[in-house]
Design a protein around this motif. Structure first.
Motif, PDB file in Angstrom:
ATOM      1  N   ALA D 101     -98.909  87.721 -10.211  1.00 23.04           N
ATOM      2  CA  ALA D 101     -98.625  88.575 -11.572  1.00 23.04           C
ATOM      3  C   ALA D 101     -97.872  87.739 -12.712  1.00 23.04           C
ATOM      4  O   ALA D 101     -98.124  88.121 -13.756  1.00 23.04           O
ATOM      5  N   GLY D 102     -97.080  87.081 -12.213  1.00 25.52           N
ATOM      6  CA  GLY D 102     -96.038  86.223 -13.258  1.00 25.52           C
ATOM      7  C   GLY D 102     -94.625  86.587 -13.073  1.00 25.52           C
ATOM      8  O   GLY D 102     -93.954  86.054 -14.174  1.00 25.52           O
ATOM      9  N   ALA D 103     -94.290  87.153 -12.148  1.00 22.32           N
ATOM     10  CA  ALA D 103     -92.802  87.111 -12.005  1.00 22.32           C
ATOM     11  C   ALA D 103     -92.272  85.928 -11.675  1.00 22.32           C
ATOM     12  O   ALA D 103     -92.753  85.013 -11.083  1.00 22.32           O
ATOM     13  N   LYS D 104     -90.766  85.914 -12.066  1.00 25.15           N
ATOM     14  CA  LYS D 104     -90.102  84.510 -11.582  1.00 25.15           C
ATOM     15  C   LYS D 104     -89.101  84.730 -10.318  1.00 25.15           C
ATOM     16  O   LYS D 104     -88.575  83.719 -10.045  1.00 25.15           O
ATOM     17  N   PHE D 105     -88.617  86.147 -10.199  1.00 21.03           N
ATOM     18  CA  PHE D 105     -87.703  86.414  -9.241  1.00 21.03           C
ATOM     19  C   PHE D 105     -88.286  87.138  -8.184  1.00 21.03           C
ATOM     20  O   PHE D 105     -89.121  87.932  -8.658  1.00 21.03           O
ATOM     21  N   LEU D 106     -88.112  87.193  -6.910  1.00 24.90           N
ATOM     22  CA  LEU D 106     -88.543  87.962  -5.980  1.00 24.90           C
ATOM     23  C   LEU D 106     -87.130  89.022  -5.608  1.00 24.90           C
ATOM     24  O   LEU D 106     -86.175  88.561  -5.327  1.00 24.90           O
ATOM     25  N   ARG D 107     -87.458  90.269  -5.538  1.00 21.49           N
ATOM     26  CA  ARG D 107     -86.282  91.299  -5.243  1.00 21.49           C
ATOM     27  C   ARG D 107     -86.633  91.942  -4.039  1.00 21.49           C
ATOM     28  O   ARG D 107     -87.829  91.694  -3.634  1.00 21.49           O
ATOM     29  N   ILE D 143     -83.419  87.657  -5.850  1.00 18.49           N
ATOM     30  CA  ILE D 143     -82.303  88.522  -6.222  1.00 18.49           C
ATOM     31  C   ILE D 143     -82.152  89.595  -5.287  1.00 18.49           C
ATOM     32  O   ILE D 143     -83.425  90.238  -4.948  1.00 18.49           O
ATOM     33  N   THR D 144     -80.995  90.095  -4.697  1.00 18.17           N
ATOM     34  CA  THR D 144     -80.824  91.032  -3.601  1.00 18.17           C
ATOM     35  C   THR D 144     -79.604  91.667  -3.793  1.00 18.17           C
ATOM     36  O   THR D 144     -78.538  90.965  -4.478  1.00 18.17           O
ATOM     37  N   ASP D 160     -80.160  83.614  -5.409  1.00 19.26           N
ATOM     38  CA  ASP D 160     -80.175  82.972  -6.517  1.00 19.26           C
ATOM     39  C   ASP D 160     -79.353  83.809  -7.522  1.00 19.26           C
ATOM     40  O   ASP D 160     -78.775  83.475  -8.459  1.00 19.26           O
ATOM     41  N   CYS D 161     -79.210  85.275  -7.101  1.00 17.81           N
ATOM     42  CA  CYS D 161     -78.567  86.273  -8.113  1.00 17.81           C
ATOM     43  C   CYS D 161     -78.101  87.416  -7.251  1.00 17.81           C
ATOM     44  O   CYS D 161     -79.053  87.923  -6.486  1.00 17.81           O
ATOM     45  N   PRO D 184     -74.986  83.610 -10.493  1.00 13.16           N
ATOM     46  CA  PRO D 184     -74.997  84.769 -11.284  1.00 13.16           C
ATOM     47  C   PRO D 184     -75.261  86.177 -10.613  1.00 13.16           C
ATOM     48  O   PRO D 184     -75.679  85.983  -9.363  1.00 13.16           O
ATOM     49  N   CYS D 185     -74.884  86.776 -11.342  1.00 11.38           N
ATOM     50  CA  CYS D 185     -74.808  88.387 -11.103  1.00 11.38           C
ATOM     51  C   CYS D 185     -75.503  89.349 -12.165  1.00 11.38           C
ATOM     52  O   CYS D 185     -75.806  89.102 -13.216  1.00 11.38           O
TER      53      CYS D 185
END
Lengths: 319, 319, 319, 319
Positions: D101-107, D143-144, D160-161, D184-185
């Protein structure tokens, strides 16, 4: 619904059909039904807490403390003291004054949750030691705030009751740990917590086996800015109806303005509170935190005298 | 600021400069200063109401009613009755019951503000006549709600006090007209009104020359859904401090649940209320509106007995 | 429930029994069931509004105005102008500027609801005449606020759309009268109104036979004080789903700070708004009311240019 | 005031005197001045946060991630995935879908804060490993949520975040620890937090030396119950003005209803958001948590296509 483990009952009307799911599936979220095609709305009808419900102990929970003080019985219990422990002199004088006024517990923060990292953060373990010392000297019990799991062990030898602050009402890891401790806790309502959420947070502690839990209304956040928070006095009789746990009021945080505290303390007991948590400082104008909402010693004394007269009107007395 | 008629005083600090405007310009909006370039924030320091302020009449306002009842004095005054006038039998029985319990005023709606156009809208002038009749028969005063300017003249012959509902607290045309009437009014706090807005709305009535005004806390809207509204008990002592006008509590609308009304009535008086407005119905289960929050007659009677014991604790008595 | 005219269906589970009432009794209040003995909770499942519901006109309502402007169709319609009409020069210049920017309606208050009786209250009928004159001169339509039943007749010759302010959203007598008028209305959401209450107030107007009604989100009151109100952008898509009526956004009152208005206007259209109501003043710093939230003429122009680019992303265009 | 270290400037008007304190004392509470005799009101004029203020880095903070993704620059960054990690299949499929879809991060949550102790609490470290694996496999960042100090060390190798949830926004001990981490947070706004409180919590992290911080609006609690929360879209442009930190929107928690998420995502970017955090699940109807607010994969794809068109209108593009 069948997949989730419900037995389904159907009621058909002219314009719509109602499906009732009966049973106790482990995991389900009522919101998931709301978004299904053809569903107008969905409601959860049974309450999501169990151990905290009034039905679990219809007669009410009584918590017995070392020196014979009982919370949750006929007596209304007063806990008072400064926002923070600042020095031996300050906390000893506070202890003497709250004892003289009629309080059974000395409160005082050793670890302080502060919105700004630049505000005074408390004396830590040194503060805990001072609290214990002066409480023993004056014949009081100690209640103080725990902010972090790692503080639990440190605090255990010094205190009689853990206070869980409003900002930690949904710090579930902390709650779960406190469920495994055998020491009473007082759980404050979060600043935007519903009554149901208070009971669910209580459930975290109860489900660990710690049943010695007091709940405390301390003001919620609304659009009104004159007072620090809006103290929801009605939460006191509502909680008394829904749960067997004792319910306190904290008028100091509830309104945040010293001169309103006595009125709100009287209102809390009139509405059925089992006790009060109030800030008093020997010299509020020099307090390192919450000075504006701390009573003067003579205000506390006068207030407790009024409370002694009021309590019998609602079938109680002051401990 | 100079253009607006202020004298300007400047205070210069290391990181910012403070400009203080002194004077009383007719028209200005503090928000206009907030948006200027280089302005971090702006505050209004003097209060925007004058006649409603405590300073205007430091001794407090006492309102004298026909039969010798005084509101705002030592006595706490009870107003009670059903939400709506439904029939002669219903309102006569209500009048007898509230009189027996100790109320001085009969309440009952003839014109009803209802969220839905399909709900019962009241009996109108027929209801007003019934209220007057049964009040005279039982020795009570009449308070009922006015919703519209055109109703004022119609109502005048039948009533002793106009009630302005929460939804009309900022119906400024209505307020202005009531300022020109020589009959007491009771102004309810709007469901999302700040305390300052209540006082500004009071100012509309006072500035017309009608000083016989009672304010009434009746619950505000918050995120909590267990109760109908969140009754802001602290508004009672806050208003008593800021204004000379008498302040009532309406626990029926404040919480909306019958069994909580007594606790909130006791809390209101403990916090300093000059009176109470409460719904009672001879048969709440058959009420055409607000049945769920109406007391049973015997609940009202028991409650007033408790209030008689409580009032002296705060230096008052029940009228 | 049977007495009220419901057919009752029973569903029995291990721990509780569910009763479902099917039918359409005229008068009943779901709260009355909540307080019965043995009842844990009660819900109303069908929606209490009918004419306002999306089902009533699934294709959506289109409102046609004299000069060919259609609200509720593909085009997003801009209404703009000063908070108050202050003088012929001010309102003529405003009209030219909003026309140049791309607006179809001129807004401007002739009667102003002000929290304080000492604030500017509007020019009255003189203001209405000026609005009509300059709108005709520039080819715009007129929308202005009605506060009182007696103003309806006065306003009819001068205006194209009645605006009902947030403070009057539950002035039911006014709504009922506007239901009998044959002129479009724009109804603003009350400052603490739920979405359901907005639709119930709409129902008052629709049930009188006036179907040309626009709803408008203009910010609700929350605990956040940085902005004047909290603009509930989600109310726009929610209302579009629940009702067939066109839905506008008013970012000026929504946030109350000029520099945030463009972002909130863009957000409103991105979320599906059928139009925007925005304050612009030729010289906001001199405005007699709401200067802080009024756009500069060049801000409005730049914003409409951006809106023209954004609208196609959501399948719309700017009128 | 002098005792506290202020230089005091006096401004005298006809009816009152204004005292301005200039300087930077370490500890003081503006409320303490409010309660002094003769003081009408008191305000704090300088802002209580420093490192988070826009002035500290007027050009804005850009956060660089391992694979070249930059947050806070021209590109709007999408983070998406399921509420909870449930299994390898589920999270791998999710990763493929959000990537497509175009996301850069997986949550995806490995540790879940749940109101009830009986709800699913997450897979823990097993979930972290799965996140890392499938993210690496698909070329995404991870990110989680971190809920507890003890989890920080455990999580570091896998993510990563760090995401700090709304309930922990004022868990100051956790914030302080995250200030000492070099990762990063993303800090979510608390459910009843003011914008100023968000910035003070940010200050806890920044003052520890961790400047790679993203703020995130995710809905606040209001009286409106139709949506799960009320998403305060205006907080996005307000924060962009007050701070140099990147600001995201989380429409999934903001409204809690799947079909409203796309509108609120578009509104967020229209209002200036630097990125979006959104829940998507391969099969929302089977999700173990938050299914009702999770997008279907095809909804996410369609939405990102629309966002690509919208971003240039406000001078941005989708990463």
């Amino acid at each position: 619904m069948v997949e989730l483990g419900f037995n389904v009952h159907r009621t058909t009307g002219a314009a719509q059909t109602i499906l009732a799911g009966v049973g106790t599936p482990e995991h389900f979220d009522v919101a998931e039904f709301k978004v299904l095609d053809g569903v107008h709305d969905a409601y959860r009808i049974s309450s999501p807490y169990k151990l905290a419900g009034r039905n679990f102990r219809p007669e009410g929970t009584k918590i017995k403390f070392p020196n014979g003080v009982v919370v949750g019985g006929e007596e209304v219990v007063i806990m008072s003291g400064p926002c923070s422990v600042e020095s031996r002199e300050q906390i000893l004088l506070s202890a003497k004054q709250v004892k003289a006024a009629g309080a059974k517990f000395l409160r005082g923060g050793a670890y302080k949750p502060r919105s700004s990292p630049y505000s005074f953060q408390g004396m830590g373990v040194e503060g805990l030691k001072l609290l214990r010392e002066v409480a023993d000297e004056t014949g009081l019990l100690v209640i103080t705030e725990v902010m972090e799991i790692s503080q639990i062990e440190v605090m255990l030898p010094y205190i009689d009751c853990f206070q869980i602050g409003a900002r930690n009402m949904q710090n579930f890891n902390l709650l779960r740990e406190l469920g495994h401790v055998r020491k009473p806790c007082l759980l404050k309502r979060g600043i935007a917590a519903t009554i149901e959420e208070v009971l669910l947070s209580a459930e975290y502690i109860l489900s660990g086996g710690n049943y010695d839990l007091i709940l405390c209304e301390r003001g919620i956040r609304t659009y009104e800015t004159y007072t620090r928070n809006t103290m929801d006095i009605s939460a006191i009789p509502v909680l008394k109806k829904l749960t067997h746990l004792p319910v306190f009021g904290d008028p100091s945080h509830g309104v945040g303005i010293r001169d309103l505290v006595p009125s709100m303390a009287l209102a809390s007991v009139a509405a059925g509170a089992d006790g009060l948590l109030m800030e008093m400082h020997p010299n509020p104008d020099k307090a390192m935190s919450d000075g504006a909402q701390s009573l003067y010693p003579e205000q506390l004394e006068k207030l407790v005298a009024q409370l002694r007269q009021l309590a019998p009107v609602v079938g109680r007395k002051i401990a």
